[in-house]
Motif scaffolding. Structure first.
Motif, mmCIF file in Angstrom:
data_model
loop_
_atom_site.group_PDB
_atom_site.id
_atom_site.type_symbol
_atom_site.label_atom_id
_atom_site.label_comp_id
_atom_site.label_asym_id
_atom_site.label_seq_id
_atom_site.Cartn_x
_atom_site.Cartn_y
_atom_site.Cartn_z
ATOM 1 N N SER A 266 44.892 28.896 36.221
ATOM 2 C CA SER A 266 46.159 29.271 36.848
ATOM 3 C C SER A 266 45.735 30.183 37.934
ATOM 4 O O SER A 266 46.595 30.614 38.999
ATOM 5 C CB SER A 266 47.282 29.665 35.899
ATOM 6 O OG SER A 266 46.981 30.969 35.358
ATOM 7 N N THR A 267 44.835 31.203 37.890
ATOM 8 C CA THR A 267 44.472 32.411 38.452
ATOM 9 C C THR A 267 43.436 32.212 39.631
ATOM 10 O O THR A 267 42.983 33.103 40.517
ATOM 11 C CB THR A 267 44.187 33.503 37.828
ATOM 12 O OG1 THR A 267 43.275 33.232 36.628
ATOM 13 C CG2 THR A 267 45.239 34.328 37.007
ATOM 14 N N PHE A 268 42.872 30.709 39.750
ATOM 15 C CA PHE A 268 41.982 30.422 40.690
ATOM 16 C C PHE A 268 42.737 29.565 41.936
ATOM 17 O O PHE A 268 43.645 28.928 41.602
ATOM 18 C CB PHE A 268 40.989 29.482 39.997
ATOM 19 C CG PHE A 268 39.834 29.218 40.822
ATOM 20 C CD1 PHE A 268 38.745 30.132 40.616
ATOM 21 C CD2 PHE A 268 39.473 28.253 41.463
ATOM 22 C CE1 PHE A 268 37.431 30.062 41.422
ATOM 23 C CE2 PHE A 268 38.408 28.156 42.392
ATOM 24 C CZ PHE A 268 37.486 28.722 42.391
ATOM 25 N N PRO A 269 42.190 29.694 42.893
ATOM 26 C CA PRO A 269 42.804 28.987 44.188
ATOM 27 C C PRO A 269 42.972 27.509 44.148
ATOM 28 O O PRO A 269 42.044 26.999 43.547
ATOM 29 C CB PRO A 269 41.939 29.537 45.396
ATOM 30 C CG PRO A 269 40.726 29.902 44.965
ATOM 31 C CD PRO A 269 40.856 30.563 43.525
ATOM 32 N N ASP A 270 43.762 26.839 44.841
ATOM 33 C CA ASP A 270 43.740 25.207 44.855
ATOM 34 C C ASP A 270 42.507 24.672 45.472
ATOM 35 O O ASP A 270 42.207 23.828 45.014
ATOM 36 C CB ASP A 270 45.069 24.719 45.179
ATOM 37 C CG ASP A 270 46.550 25.409 44.350
ATOM 38 O OD1 ASP A 270 46.425 25.267 43.133
ATOM 39 O OD2 ASP A 270 47.343 26.091 44.972
ATOM 40 N N TYR A 271 42.370 25.445 46.726
ATOM 41 C CA TYR A 271 41.392 24.802 47.676
ATOM 42 C C TYR A 271 40.466 25.763 47.786
ATOM 43 O O TYR A 271 40.551 26.886 47.951
ATOM 44 C CB TYR A 271 42.007 24.444 48.831
ATOM 45 C CG TYR A 271 42.965 23.118 48.746
ATOM 46 C CD1 TYR A 271 42.676 21.702 48.858
ATOM 47 C CD2 TYR A 271 44.350 23.370 48.501
ATOM 48 C CE1 TYR A 271 43.604 20.982 49.003
ATOM 49 C CE2 TYR A 271 45.335 22.217 48.385
ATOM 50 C CZ TYR A 271 44.788 20.965 48.458
ATOM 51 O OH TYR A 271 45.678 20.146 48.516
ATOM 52 N N SER A 290 37.811 16.481 45.703
ATOM 53 C CA SER A 290 38.751 16.502 46.636
ATOM 54 C C SER A 290 39.336 17.611 47.491
ATOM 55 O O SER A 290 39.797 17.817 48.489
ATOM 56 C CB SER A 290 39.747 15.495 46.480
ATOM 57 O OG SER A 290 40.607 15.930 45.487
ATOM 58 N N LYS A 291 39.282 18.805 46.575
ATOM 59 C CA LYS A 291 39.974 19.994 47.174
ATOM 60 C C LYS A 291 38.956 21.029 47.605
ATOM 61 O O LYS A 291 39.140 22.261 47.911
ATOM 62 C CB LYS A 291 40.903 20.714 45.923
ATOM 63 C CG LYS A 291 42.057 19.854 45.628
ATOM 64 C CD LYS A 291 42.972 20.506 44.852
ATOM 65 C CE LYS A 291 44.268 19.721 44.601
ATOM 66 N NZ LYS A 291 45.137 20.309 43.419
ATOM 67 N N ILE A 292 37.737 20.521 47.622
ATOM 68 C CA ILE A 292 36.656 21.304 48.066
ATOM 69 C C ILE A 292 35.985 20.916 49.536
ATOM 70 O O ILE A 292 35.567 19.845 49.624
ATOM 71 C CB ILE A 292 35.356 21.254 47.164
ATOM 72 C CG1 ILE A 292 35.844 21.589 45.774
ATOM 73 C CG2 ILE A 292 34.257 22.312 47.661
ATOM 74 C CD1 ILE A 292 34.694 21.394 44.787
ATOM 75 N N GLU A 475 46.775 18.965 56.755
ATOM 76 C CA GLU A 475 46.809 17.938 55.732
ATOM 77 C C GLU A 475 47.543 18.572 54.440
ATOM 78 O O GLU A 475 48.376 17.932 53.754
ATOM 79 C CB GLU A 475 45.534 17.362 55.536
ATOM 80 C CG GLU A 475 44.887 16.475 56.637
ATOM 81 C CD GLU A 475 43.640 15.881 56.485
ATOM 82 O OE1 GLU A 475 42.976 16.302 55.577
ATOM 83 O OE2 GLU A 475 43.048 15.059 57.395
ATOM 84 N N ILE A 476 47.222 19.687 54.177
ATOM 85 C CA ILE A 476 47.568 20.300 52.946
ATOM 86 C C ILE A 476 49.139 20.490 53.017
ATOM 87 O O ILE A 476 49.945 20.251 52.153
ATOM 88 C CB ILE A 476 46.801 21.528 52.667
ATOM 89 C CG1 ILE A 476 45.263 21.191 52.304
ATOM 90 C CG2 ILE A 476 47.525 22.386 51.375
ATOM 91 C CD1 ILE A 476 44.425 22.423 52.397
ATOM 92 N N ILE A 477 49.506 21.210 54.164
ATOM 93 C CA ILE A 477 50.948 21.435 54.323
ATOM 94 C C ILE A 477 51.768 20.044 54.501
ATOM 95 O O ILE A 477 52.877 19.970 53.970
ATOM 96 C CB ILE A 477 51.091 22.140 55.716
ATOM 97 C CG1 ILE A 477 50.527 23.642 55.553
ATOM 98 C CG2 ILE A 477 52.524 22.054 56.203
ATOM 99 C CD1 ILE A 477 50.473 24.416 56.856
#
Length: 485
Positions: A266-271, A290-292, A475-477
């Motif tokens: 939960s404390t790590f970024p999504d991308y 896919s998030k890297i 794309e993320i937005i």
């Protein structure tokens, strides 16, 4: 210490699920614990230790001088914006202004509204800054210091007796598993601090995020404490978080490497947005593939295009050897450099010792042998690293990301076998760099004549970075807004 041992330890003990005072504390302290174990076992100095002369009085005066700008840039009366940006406070002076090398170039090319939130760097902010819509967070940092002081003076208990026993058990297991000598009070104090800090920061940043209501959050250095808190708040509110790479990652950087069982922290970024494919291949991130995103680095791309093949007249008649220092190995590397300067023919070679910004204030007291050396010592940001890359022929380093930057200039590369040199093992294992143990081996390689490096620079530094970043942000937005619809 092998990082795999550490990953095994934390996974077997299920530390990422463990809670104290209803807070999952392990991610908040793991890098500190890992670094301290390495320091105990491998004689590694602190990376960015401040000068011994930086007394409480000196720090207090710095804070007082900052009061006017802190008040005017305090994050109050905020409005809704598209992006909330958490930049890097270690700015570089470019012309008349200080810039964040990771966010400013990007922000000038985005057609989105934003606020930039900046933490203080050793009690100061570098000014004037080129950044627009800039807000300072000194208030919450000062509030934490005051809260911790009162906690110690009043001897208040933050952690229950049952949880104190849990920490004692953790200390025993750490000492047994890694054969170290942590004191129980050290870990207890560390946990108490993060509990107090987390609660304070959560309230502060939750208020900011509610007011700004960003579509995304962009951050640099996801293991800074404020990022832990913000990432957690963002996840609870369905706001995607993106970290821009700012330095070395690879399989030995504990902040970015996790056992394969560890996901969805939960404390790590999504991308994660990376400089090049190399970093994706070498790092065990706790997020899905896919998030890297491999996007490049706008500042680097711009600098290479500007500086390459533009050597200063001063350095044209000699072969230039550039040493790239870092705080945790500076004592050892600077001694090797001085020893080489005494043995090498200085009529044929020019030696430059480039200090890390974290060493500028203290190198004379920590590395006195450099003061009278025959090398050019660089302890200011008058010229950036790219100026020295463009003028060098050979670079010598240990684990700095700057070594990879130098490769982009075609520099012949030597890695000194000092603590953390394994961060660059992909270079010397694949014959893209030479590995040396001391000044004698370094001299031997240099005088024998080093071959130039031939490699695919895009593997380390992806091109068209601005376009790549803008495309991925859109794309993320778009994906977020589609879910909300």
């Amino acid at each position: 210490m092998e990082i795999d041992q550490f990953l095994k330890f934390e996974t077997e003990l299920c530390l990422f699920d463990d809670e104290i005072s209803d807070i999952k504390y392990w991610h908040l302290i793991r890098k500190k614990i890992y670094d301290e174990i390495k320091r105990k076992k491998e004689d590694i100095d602190l990376a960015h230790r401040v000068s011994k002369n930086n007394s409480l009085i000196s720090r207090g005066l710095k804070k007082i001088k900052q009061v006017p700008s802190v008040l005017t840039k305090s994050p109050v009366n905020l409005k809704e914006k598209d992006i909330l940006v958490l930049n890097h406070h270690r700015r570089l002076k470019m012309g008349d202004y200080y810039e964040c090398l990771y966010t400013d170039d990007l922000l000038t090319n985005l057609e989105l509204t934003y606020y930039v939130i900046e933490d203080p760097m050793v009690d100061v902010h570098l000014k004037p800054a080129v950044t627009k819509n800039l807000k300072y967070t000194d208030v919450i940092h000062n509030k934490y210091v005051i809260r911790w002081m009162f906690h110690k003076l009043l001897n208040k208990k933050v952690i229950s007796q049952v949880e104190r026993e849990k920490i004692r058990n953790l200390v025993d297991k750490l000492n047994s598993f890694f054969d170290v000598d942590f004191e129980n009070q050290y870990i207890l104090t560390l946990v108490e601090k993060v509990i107090i800090k987390y609660r304070l920061f959560y309230t502060y940043y939750n208020n900011i995020i509610k007011k700004v209501n960003p579509k995304i959050i962009i951050e640099v250095v996801s293991y800074d404490f404020s990022r832990f808190v913000i990432n957690n708040i963002a996840k609870k509110n369905g706001i995607p978080t993106i970290e821009l790479q700012h330095g070395t990652m690879g399989k030995y950087h504990v902040a970015y490497n996790f056992a394969k069982e560890i996901k969805d922290i939960s404390t790590f970024p999504d991308y994660i947005f990376l400089f090049g494919q190399f970093w994706k291949d070498q790092t065990r991130f706790p997020i899905s593939d896919s998030k890297i995103k491999v996007v490049g680095w706008p500042f680097y791309e711009q600098k290479v295009n500007s500086y390459k093949n533009n050597k200063n007249e001063r350095y044209r008649n000699k072969e230039v050897i550039l040493f790239i220092s870092q705080g945790h190995i500076g004592k050892h590397l600077s001694k090797i450099a001085v020893e080489l300067s005494r043995k090498i023919d200085l009529k044929k070679y020019e030696m430059i010792y480039k200090l890390h910004p974290g060493e500028y204030a203290r190198w004379r007291e920590d590395y006195p042998w450099l003061v009278s050396s025959d090398m050019q010592i660089i302890d200011t940001n008058t010229y950036d690293m790219h100026y020295f890359f463009a003028n060098a022929d050979i670079q010598v380093g240990v684990s700095s990301t700057a070594v990879f930057e130098g490769i982009g200039y075609g520099l012949k590369t030597i890695v000194c076998k000092l603590p953390t040199h394994e961060y660059l093992e992909e270079l010397f294992m694949n014959k893209l760099a030479y590995l040396v143990r001391d000044a004698d081996e370094l001299l031997q390689y240099i005088e024998a004549g080093l071959r130039p490096i031939f490699s695919d620079m895009n593997y380390f530094w992806n091109g068209k970075s601005i376009d790549n970043i803008k495309k991925n942000i859109k794309e993320i937005i778009d994906a977020k807004e589609k879910i909300q619809c």
